[in-house]
Design an enzyme around this catalytic site. Structure first.
Site, PDB file in Angstrom:
ATOM      1  N   ARG A 146      22.636 -12.772  72.023  1.00 22.16           N
ATOM      2  CA  ARG A 146      23.573 -12.088  72.899  1.00 22.16           C
ATOM      3  C   ARG A 146      22.822 -11.271  73.934  1.00 22.16           C
ATOM      4  NH1 ARG A 146      28.087  -7.726  70.963  1.00 22.16           N
ATOM      5  NH2 ARG A 146      26.212  -6.477  70.603  1.00 22.16           N
TER       6      ARG A 146
ATOM      7  N   THR B 281      25.327  -8.353  79.535  1.00 23.87           N
ATOM      8  CA  THR B 281      26.546  -9.110  79.859  1.00 23.87           C
ATOM      9  C   THR B 281      27.388  -9.422  78.632  1.00 23.87           C
ATOM     10  OG1 THR B 281      25.468 -11.278  79.600  1.00 23.87           O
ATOM     11  CG2 THR B 281      25.301 -10.196  81.749  1.00 23.87           C
TER      12      THR B 281
ATOM     13  N   ASP C 209      24.874  -3.867  62.218  1.00 29.11           N
ATOM     14  CA  ASP C 209      24.310  -5.171  62.562  1.00 29.11           C
ATOM     15  C   ASP C 209      24.083  -5.962  61.280  1.00 29.11           C
ATOM     16  OD1 ASP C 209      22.081  -7.166  63.027  1.00 29.11           O
ATOM     17  OD2 ASP C 209      22.409  -6.491  65.084  1.00 29.11           O
TER      18      ASP C 209
ATOM     19  N   ASP D 236      20.395  -7.317  60.735  1.00 24.83           N
ATOM     20  CA  ASP D 236      19.434  -6.278  60.379  1.00 24.83           C
ATOM     21  C   ASP D 236      19.665  -5.785  58.949  1.00 24.83           C
ATOM     22  OD1 ASP D 236      18.055  -6.316  62.758  1.00 24.83           O
ATOM     23  OD2 ASP D 236      19.237  -4.715  63.671  1.00 24.83           O
TER      24      ASP D 236
END
Length: 227
Positions: free
Chosen positions: A122, A126, A218, A221
């Site tokens: 990602r 944006t 996340d 992670d």
């Protein structure tokens, strides 16, 4: 033949209901317990991975409810009887890298599944996905394809991954995740109305950076201990 999930009329022992026509929510006490474990910022990686595997087990059971079977004769120690096997191949496609955490839970229930992988990154500015890897088995058009990614946030990465798989011939495809945000669900409904989402929870919203709230942080992670 393209499989048709009858979501609006679906009766399930897990009591799955959703206000979105393309979303099946897995409602079960053990799943809700494990989602809480995932949300807790104090949960260590090994416990996090175990909870992901258990939730993936339940997702695999619910998704496979719609699979077709072929009947054949099997010899027991005493006599012949009817046996059953899955009619079509199952292909698991984890989105790298977080989707890898869900693979074991599905393989425990569907051990003869084939595996592919799609790598998406990602763009943090944006929020759009960039593909860096795609490897799949042949004949996706004849397989039951399950796309795995723990988080359905903006839906951009999931929609892009589905596009790649459809270009490879996939026709019977579902998306499995742990958490979904309304934005992502609506994105998939708009871009791929034929794709059903199976999720353990539907969260409130996204923050300004595109992360799910309340979420679990996340997933990659936290799974791999790379915080």
């Amino acid at each position: 033949m393209v499989r048709n999930f009858q979501i609006t009329n679906k009766e399930s022992t897990l009591k799955n209901k959703s206000s979105y026509t393309n979303l099946v929510l897995i409602k079960h006490p053990l799943v809700e317990r494990d989602i809480t474990i995932l949300r807790d910022k104090k949960t260590k990686s090994e416990i996090f991975r175990s909870a992901v595997t258990r939730i993936s087990n339940v997702l695999a059971v619910e998704i496979s409810n719609a699979f077709s079977l072929t009947r054949f004769n099997v010899d027991t120690p005493l006599e012949k009887t009817n046996g059953y096997k899955l009619k079509q191949e199952v292909v698991l496609i984890p989105v790298l890298r977080a989707g890898l955490a869900m693979v074991e839970g599905f393989l425990q229930l569907i051990p003869d599944s084939k595996l592919g992988h799609v790598g998406l990154e990602r763009n943090e500015t944006t929020l759009q996905p960039n593909r860096y890897y795609l490897k799949t088995p042949k004949n996706l058009s004849k397989a039951e394809v399950i796309l795995l990614d723990p988080m359905l946030a903006t839906g951009g990465s999931a929609s892009a991954a589905i596009n790649f798989l459809k270009k490879r011939g996939s026709k019977n495809l579902v998306f499995a995740c742990l958490l979904a945000a309304p934005d992502g669900v609506k994105k998939i409904l708009k871009d791929h109305p034929d794709v059903i989402i199976f999720s353990a929870a539907l969260d409130r919203q996204l923050n300004s950076k595109g992360y799910i709230l309340p979420g679990l942080g996340d997933a990659g992670d936290r799974t791999f201990g790379t915080l």
